[in-house]
Design a protein around this motif. Structure first.
Motif, short mmCIF file in Angstrom:
data_model
loop_
_atom_site.label_atom_id
_atom_site.label_comp_id
_atom_site.label_asym_id
_atom_site.label_seq_id
_atom_site.Cartn_x
_atom_site.Cartn_y
_atom_site.Cartn_z
N ALA A 166 0.81 -1.22 0.00
CA ALA A 166 0.00 0.00 0.00
C ALA A 166 0.85 1.27 0.00
O ALA A 166 0.29 2.38 0.00
CB ALA A 166 -0.94 0.00 1.21
N LEU A 167 2.17 1.13 0.00
CA LEU A 167 3.03 2.31 -0.01
C LEU A 167 2.83 3.08 -1.32
O LEU A 167 2.96 2.52 -2.41
CB LEU A 167 4.50 1.90 0.12
N THR A 168 2.55 4.35 -1.19
CA THR A 168 2.39 5.21 -2.38
C THR A 168 3.38 6.36 -2.38
O THR A 168 3.59 7.00 -3.41
CB THR A 168 0.96 5.77 -2.47
N GLY A 169 3.97 6.61 -1.23
CA GLY A 169 4.95 7.68 -1.11
C GLY A 169 6.29 7.11 -0.68
O GLY A 169 6.44 5.90 -0.50
N PRO A 170 7.27 7.96 -0.52
CA PRO A 170 8.62 7.49 -0.15
C PRO A 170 8.70 6.99 1.29
O PRO A 170 7.96 7.44 2.16
CB PRO A 170 9.49 8.74 -0.34
N ALA A 222 4.78 -6.84 -2.74
CA ALA A 222 4.93 -5.92 -1.61
C ALA A 222 6.39 -5.53 -1.39
O ALA A 222 6.71 -4.35 -1.17
CB ALA A 222 4.35 -6.55 -0.34
N LEU A 223 7.29 -6.51 -1.46
CA LEU A 223 8.71 -6.20 -1.25
C LEU A 223 9.26 -5.35 -2.39
O LEU A 223 10.10 -4.46 -2.16
CB LEU A 223 9.52 -7.50 -1.12
N ASP A 228 11.08 -0.01 -4.10
CA ASP A 228 10.90 1.16 -4.98
C ASP A 228 10.69 2.44 -4.17
O ASP A 228 11.03 3.54 -4.63
CB ASP A 228 9.67 0.95 -5.88
N ALA A 229 10.11 2.30 -2.96
CA ALA A 229 9.77 3.48 -2.15
C ALA A 229 10.92 3.97 -1.28
O ALA A 229 10.82 5.04 -0.68
CB ALA A 229 8.56 3.16 -1.26
N VAL A 230 11.99 3.20 -1.21
CA VAL A 230 13.12 3.59 -0.37
C VAL A 230 13.86 4.76 -1.02
O VAL A 230 14.21 4.71 -2.20
CB VAL A 230 14.08 2.40 -0.17
N GLY A 234 21.41 2.74 -0.66
CA GLY A 234 21.72 2.24 -1.99
C GLY A 234 20.65 1.31 -2.52
O GLY A 234 19.64 1.03 -1.88
N GLU A 235 20.87 0.83 -3.73
CA GLU A 235 19.98 -0.12 -4.37
C GLU A 235 20.50 -1.52 -4.07
O GLU A 235 21.42 -2.02 -4.72
CB GLU A 235 19.94 0.13 -5.88
#
Length: 370
Positions: A166-170, A222-223, A228-230, A234-235
């Motif tokens: 449900a994350l839509t923002g950072p 979800a993961l 993507d939201a982090v 780093g990646e």
């Protein structure tokens, strides 16, 4: 004859300490004059704190933290003041053993308590926190751990893997990074899985924690959404070890942590190389000795250490699923199955310590006449 007995736990039946004792007792039934040294071991999963406390001393610090289902659980970590190092066993806060089999659901299991353990250790002066990963009930990418350290939005991070979709923002990691600033974080694991993908946390370990195929798909989504939201760090989603303990490895990497071999950490801590140098045989073991065991897990690490010192190494396991030539290539001279010795899985599980003693006596007879 000098024997070093250095097993891992036999998952679900015996701790490493109990297994070492049973093996020693059984050997002494055949060879009462043998000089036996017990060196129980761990790869970072359950038993990590107990094994390192036996080897290093230090203080076991008890803390009540949030368990995987959100309820309070009693946990402890090891604080070694001489090196300002805390050894944290993540399974004590979010372990699969804390959740009844009928209630296991990694979509809603949280790693929040691991963050509470880290926070407490930092407050007690830890400058290094070695977090043993393994045996978790969680698949939340370490989001719960990050929330406990201040990451936001906590309402979506703190309640398991499913809400992350449900994350839509950072995701704001700055508070969590500030809470651990100046602390060296180490993810101690011998799992090299990434966070996501066919060999990631959800696909490989989700089913072991109670997830069906549809839940695995939802957790994977979800993961990926979480990664993507982090916005800070780093990646690391494809970094080997990021998928350990349901993604706790990933969260520690986001806090500038490093991934190191849990086996090597423990072997160095207990000084195994020095202990085996004067031994005639090293006896190690675990619950299931299979192809994964030869990919850097504890028996492989013990065998490699023994081989470098020219010492023979034998493996006793609940189940042996490795061909003799594969074992020999890994430096293991012989393998012994507890299930075969006991006659059935049921018999081995009913009295594991007694059956292990019996098998150890048999192993001793074979080696004393070799």
């Amino acid at each position: 004859m000098r024997i070093v007995i250095a097993p891992d736990k036999f998952a679900g039946t015996l701790s490493a300490v109990e297994a070492a004792e049973a093996l020693a007792q059984g050997w002494h039934e055949t060879d009462p004059d043998a000089d036996i040294e017990r060196v129980p071991l761990s790869d970072g999963g359950p038993g990590f704190v107990e094994v390192l406390h036996t080897a290093l001393g230090g203080k076991r610090v008890s803390v009540t933290v949030t368990g995987p289902q959100g309820n309070p659980v009693d946990a402890e970590y090891l604080l070694v003041s001489d090196t300002a190092t805390a050894y944290i066993e993540s399974a004590q806060a979010c372990g699969l053993h804390l959740v009844p089999a009928t209630q296991r659901n990694p979509e809603h299991a949280t790693s929040y308590g691991v963050g509470e353990l880290i926070s407490h250790a930092v407050s007690e002066g830890a400058e290094t926190a070695v977090v043993g990963l393994g045996g978790s009930a969680t698949n939340d990418g370490g989001a719960g751990m990050l929330a406990a350290l201040g990451a936001a939005p906590s309402d979506l991070l703190a309640h398991g893997g499913s809400p992350l979709a449900a994350l839509t923002g950072p995701v704001n990691l700055a508070p969590a990074r500030a809470a651990t600033a100046g602390v060296r974080l180490v993810a101690a694991t011998d799992v090299d899985n990434p966070l996501v993908g066919d060999s990631g946390a959800s696909a490989v370990f989700g089913p072991q924690k109670g997830a069906d195929e549809e839940q695995v798909r939802r957790l994977e989504t979800a993961l990926s959404t979480f990664a993507d939201a982090v916005t800070v760090g780093g990646e690391f989603r494809n970094t080997p070890g990021a998928g350990a303990a349901g993604g706790l490895g990933y969260a520690l990497l986001l806090l500038d942590g490093s991934v190191e071999s849990g086996v090597q950490r423990v072997l160095e801590a207990v000084g195994l190389a020095e202990r085996v140098a004067s031994a005639d045989l090293v006896l190690t073991g675990e619950g299931s000795f299979d192809s994964q065991s030869l990919r850097g897990k504890l028996p492989h690490g013990v065998a490699t250490t023994a081989a470098k010192r020219g010492t023979a190494c034998a493996v006793v396991a609940g189940v042996v699923d490795v061909a003799p030539h594969e074992a020999r290539a890994a430096g293991i001279t012989s393998t012994y199955s507890l299930v075969e010795s006991a006659g059935s899985v049921e018999a081995a599980l009913e009295q594991p310590a007694a059956e292990l003693r019996t098998l150890a006596a048999t192993v001793a007879r074979r080696h004393s006449t070799a």
